[in-house]
Design a protein around this motif. Structure first.
Motif, PDB file in Angstrom:
ATOM      1  N   VAL A   1       0.845  -1.197   0.000  1.00 21.27           N
ATOM      2  CA  VAL A   1       0.000   0.000   0.000  1.00 21.27           C
ATOM      3  C   VAL A   1       0.879   1.244   0.000  1.00 21.27           C
ATOM      4  O   VAL A   1       1.692   1.444   0.903  1.00 21.27           O
ATOM      5  CB  VAL A   1      -0.948   0.029   1.217  1.00 21.27           C
ATOM      6  N   GLU A   2       0.683   2.067  -1.010  1.00 23.78           N
ATOM      7  CA  GLU A   2       1.346   3.370  -1.096  1.00 23.78           C
ATOM      8  C   GLU A   2       0.362   4.411  -0.566  1.00 23.78           C
ATOM      9  O   GLU A   2      -0.804   4.444  -0.976  1.00 23.78           O
ATOM     10  CB  GLU A   2       1.711   3.676  -2.553  1.00 23.78           C
ATOM     11  N   VAL A   3       0.810   5.234   0.363  1.00 27.72           N
ATOM     12  CA  VAL A   3      -0.030   6.298   0.914  1.00 27.72           C
ATOM     13  C   VAL A   3       0.477   7.622   0.351  1.00 27.72           C
ATOM     14  O   VAL A   3       1.654   7.951   0.497  1.00 27.72           O
ATOM     15  CB  VAL A   3       0.015   6.312   2.459  1.00 27.72           C
ATOM     16  N   LYS A   4      -0.417   8.350  -0.288  1.00 31.22           N
ATOM     17  CA  LYS A   4      -0.081   9.665  -0.838  1.00 31.22           C
ATOM     18  C   LYS A   4      -1.025  10.685  -0.230  1.00 31.22           C
ATOM     19  O   LYS A   4      -2.246  10.496  -0.242  1.00 31.22           O
ATOM     20  CB  LYS A   4      -0.232   9.692  -2.366  1.00 31.22           C
ATOM     21  N   GLN A   5      -0.468  11.776   0.288  1.00 30.48           N
ATOM     22  CA  GLN A   5      -1.270  12.801   0.950  1.00 30.48           C
ATOM     23  C   GLN A   5      -0.955  14.164   0.369  1.00 30.48           C
ATOM     24  O   GLN A   5       0.201  14.468   0.078  1.00 30.48           O
ATOM     25  CB  GLN A   5      -0.984  12.780   2.453  1.00 30.48           C
ATOM     26  N   ARG A   6      -1.989  14.958   0.176  1.00 28.74           N
ATOM     27  CA  ARG A   6      -1.846  16.354  -0.234  1.00 28.74           C
ATOM     28  C   ARG A   6      -2.878  17.183   0.521  1.00 28.74           C
ATOM     29  O   ARG A   6      -4.036  16.781   0.642  1.00 28.74           O
ATOM     30  CB  ARG A   6      -2.084  16.533  -1.740  1.00 28.74           C
ATOM     31  N   ARG A   7      -2.443  18.332   0.988  1.00 28.31           N
ATOM     32  CA  ARG A   7      -3.371  19.260   1.647  1.00 28.31           C
ATOM     33  C   ARG A   7      -4.267  19.943   0.622  1.00 28.31           C
ATOM     34  O   ARG A   7      -5.415  20.233   0.884  1.00 28.31           O
ATOM     35  CB  ARG A   7      -2.617  20.312   2.443  1.00 28.31           C
ATOM     36  N   SER A   8      -3.691  20.216  -0.561  1.00 29.72           N
ATOM     37  CA  SER A   8      -4.450  20.857  -1.636  1.00 29.72           C
ATOM     38  C   SER A   8      -3.912  20.324  -2.954  1.00 29.72           C
ATOM     39  O   SER A   8      -2.924  19.601  -2.987  1.00 29.72           O
ATOM     40  CB  SER A   8      -4.294  22.382  -1.578  1.00 29.72           C
ATOM     41  N   SER A   9      -4.549  20.715  -4.034  1.00 31.22           N
ATOM     42  CA  SER A   9      -4.094  20.259  -5.352  1.00 31.22           C
ATOM     43  C   SER A   9      -3.140  21.268  -5.996  1.00 31.22           C
ATOM     44  O   SER A   9      -2.819  21.156  -7.172  1.00 31.22           O
ATOM     45  CB  SER A   9      -5.298  20.009  -6.258  1.00 31.22           C
ATOM     46  N   ARG A  10      -2.665  22.229  -5.225  1.00 30.26           N
ATOM     47  CA  ARG A  10      -1.773  23.265  -5.752  1.00 30.26           C
ATOM     48  C   ARG A  10      -0.549  22.675  -6.455  1.00 30.26           C
ATOM     49  O   ARG A  10      -0.108  23.159  -7.485  1.00 30.26           O
ATOM     50  CB  ARG A  10      -1.345  24.200  -4.628  1.00 30.26           C
ATOM     51  N   PHE A  11       0.011  21.616  -5.882  1.00 31.54           N
ATOM     52  CA  PHE A  11       1.188  20.970  -6.468  1.00 31.54           C
ATOM     53  C   PHE A  11       0.834  19.606  -7.053  1.00 31.54           C
ATOM     54  O   PHE A  11       1.679  18.739  -7.174  1.00 31.54           O
ATOM     55  CB  PHE A  11       2.299  20.836  -5.424  1.00 31.54           C
ATOM     56  N   GLY A  12      -0.424  19.418  -7.398  1.00 37.11           N
ATOM     57  CA  GLY A  12      -0.876  18.150  -7.954  1.00 37.11           C
ATOM     58  C   GLY A  12      -1.634  17.338  -6.923  1.00 37.11           C
ATOM     59  O   GLY A  12      -1.520  17.553  -5.725  1.00 37.11           O
ATOM     60  N   THR A  13      -2.409  16.411  -7.416  1.00 37.75           N
ATOM     61  CA  THR A  13      -3.205  15.553  -6.535  1.00 37.75           C
ATOM     62  C   THR A  13      -2.376  14.341  -6.110  1.00 37.75           C
ATOM     63  O   THR A  13      -1.365  14.018  -6.753  1.00 37.75           O
ATOM     64  CB  THR A  13      -4.471  15.071  -7.261  1.00 37.75           C
ATOM     65  N   PRO A  14      -2.807  13.645  -5.072  1.00 34.83           N
ATOM     66  CA  PRO A  14      -2.102  12.416  -4.698  1.00 34.83           C
ATOM     67  C   PRO A  14      -2.071  11.407  -5.844  1.00 34.83           C
ATOM     68  O   PRO A  14      -1.077  10.728  -6.048  1.00 34.83           O
ATOM     69  CB  PRO A  14      -2.907  11.884  -3.514  1.00 34.83           C
ATOM     70  N   LEU A  15      -3.143  11.339  -6.619  1.00 31.56           N
ATOM     71  CA  LEU A  15      -3.197  10.402  -7.735  1.00 31.56           C
ATOM     72  C   LEU A  15      -2.135  10.722  -8.781  1.00 31.56           C
ATOM     73  O   LEU A  15      -1.502   9.824  -9.338  1.00 31.56           O
ATOM     74  CB  LEU A  15      -4.594  10.405  -8.367  1.00 31.56           C
ATOM     75  N   GLU A  16      -1.904  11.994  -9.042  1.00 32.12           N
ATOM     76  CA  GLU A  16      -0.897  12.385 -10.032  1.00 32.12           C
ATOM     77  C   GLU A  16       0.513  11.972  -9.607  1.00 32.12           C
ATOM     78  O   GLU A  16       1.396  11.828 -10.447  1.00 32.12           O
ATOM     79  CB  GLU A  16      -0.951  13.892 -10.286  1.00 32.12           C
ATOM     80  N   ALA A  17       0.723  11.780  -8.316  1.00 33.52           N
ATOM     81  CA  ALA A  17       2.038  11.357  -7.817  1.00 33.52           C
ATOM     82  C   ALA A  17       2.299   9.871  -8.060  1.00 33.52           C
ATOM     83  O   ALA A  17       3.427   9.412  -7.911  1.00 33.52           O
ATOM     84  CB  ALA A  17       2.148  11.674  -6.323  1.00 33.52           C
ATOM     85  N   LEU A  18       1.266   9.138  -8.432  1.00 35.91           N
ATOM     86  CA  LEU A  18       1.427   7.702  -8.705  1.00 35.91           C
ATOM     87  C   LEU A  18       1.719   7.486 -10.187  1.00 35.91           C
ATOM     88  O   LEU A  18       0.883   7.034 -10.952  1.00 35.91           O
ATOM     89  CB  LEU A  18       0.166   6.938  -8.289  1.00 35.91           C
ATOM     90  N   THR A  19       2.914   7.807 -10.575  1.00 33.61           N
ATOM     91  CA  THR A  19       3.338   7.678 -11.963  1.00 33.61           C
ATOM     92  C   THR A  19       3.588   6.208 -12.300  1.00 33.61           C
ATOM     93  O   THR A  19       3.794   5.379 -11.396  1.00 33.61           O
ATOM     94  CB  THR A  19       4.628   8.472 -12.192  1.00 33.61           C
ATOM     95  N   PRO A  20       3.594   5.857 -13.579  1.00 29.25           N
ATOM     96  CA  PRO A  20       3.935   4.474 -13.954  1.00 29.25           C
ATOM     97  C   PRO A  20       5.295   4.039 -13.400  1.00 29.25           C
ATOM     98  O   PRO A  20       5.461   2.900 -12.974  1.00 29.25           O
ATOM     99  CB  PRO A  20       3.937   4.515 -15.486  1.00 29.25           C
ATOM    100  N   LYS A  21       6.255   4.955 -13.377  1.00 32.66           N
ATOM    101  CA  LYS A  21       7.581   4.637 -12.820  1.00 32.66           C
ATOM    102  C   LYS A  21       7.480   4.304 -11.330  1.00 32.66           C
ATOM    103  O   LYS A  21       8.112   3.367 -10.844  1.00 32.66           O
ATOM    104  CB  LYS A  21       8.528   5.814 -13.051  1.00 32.66           C
ATOM    105  N   LYS A  22       6.673   5.068 -10.589  1.00 34.27           N
ATOM    106  CA  LYS A  22       6.488   4.817  -9.156  1.00 34.27           C
ATOM    107  C   LYS A  22       5.825   3.457  -8.932  1.00 34.27           C
ATOM    108  O   LYS A  22       6.226   2.695  -8.056  1.00 34.27           O
ATOM    109  CB  LYS A  22       5.641   5.940  -8.532  1.00 34.27           C
ATOM    110  N   VAL A  23       4.825   3.135  -9.729  1.00 37.57           N
ATOM    111  CA  VAL A  23       4.132   1.854  -9.599  1.00 37.57           C
ATOM    112  C   VAL A  23       5.097   0.704  -9.881  1.00 37.57           C
ATOM    113  O   VAL A  23       5.100  -0.301  -9.163  1.00 37.57           O
ATOM    114  CB  VAL A  23       2.887   1.807 -10.518  1.00 37.57           C
TER     115      VAL A  23
END
Length: 112
Positions: free
Chosen positions: A49-71
């Motif tokens: 389980v990867e946990v991604k947290q963002r307070r706001s979408s100013r720097f992107g959403t948590p989903l956007e941080a899950l790139t194919p390379k990260k997966v």
């Protein structure tokens, strides 16, 4: 628990998963390919389980941080940690939006 500022998000995700029948195997497990936030088990299947947290979408959403390379790195980390390529492993993510006092969670099964 990861970075101090994001530790609350991992704890929130862990509580959420435990309530849904997951069993904790390990937290913040380091491998040569990266770190696994939560290693869980559900119905005989290891779950990374990867946990991604963002307070706001100013720097992107948590989903956007899950790139194919990260997966791909998560999958390599799971195989490295478990020591076998043939064990059933599922990759999931818990996306946390907000702050410790006001947040919502989104749970995803990642396609690999």
């Amino acid at each position: 628990m990861g970075a101090v500022k994001g530790g609350w998000a991992e704890e929130a995700a862990l509580r959420w998963l435990l309530k849904r029948g997951y069993r904790l195997i390990g937290k913040n497990r380091r491998t040569p390919f990266g770190e696994i936030d939560l290693l869980m088990e559900q119905d005989g299947v290891h779950v990374v389980v990867e946990v991604k947290q963002r307070r706001s979408s100013r720097f992107g959403t948590p989903l956007e941080a899950l790139t194919p390379k990260k997966v791909e790195r998560l999958l390599q980390s799971a195989r490295s940690l478990l020591g076998r390529d043939d064990l059933p492993v599922r990759l999931e993510a818990v996306l946390v939006y907000g702050n410790p006092q006001d947040h919502r969670l989104e749970h995803l099964v990642l396609e690999v």
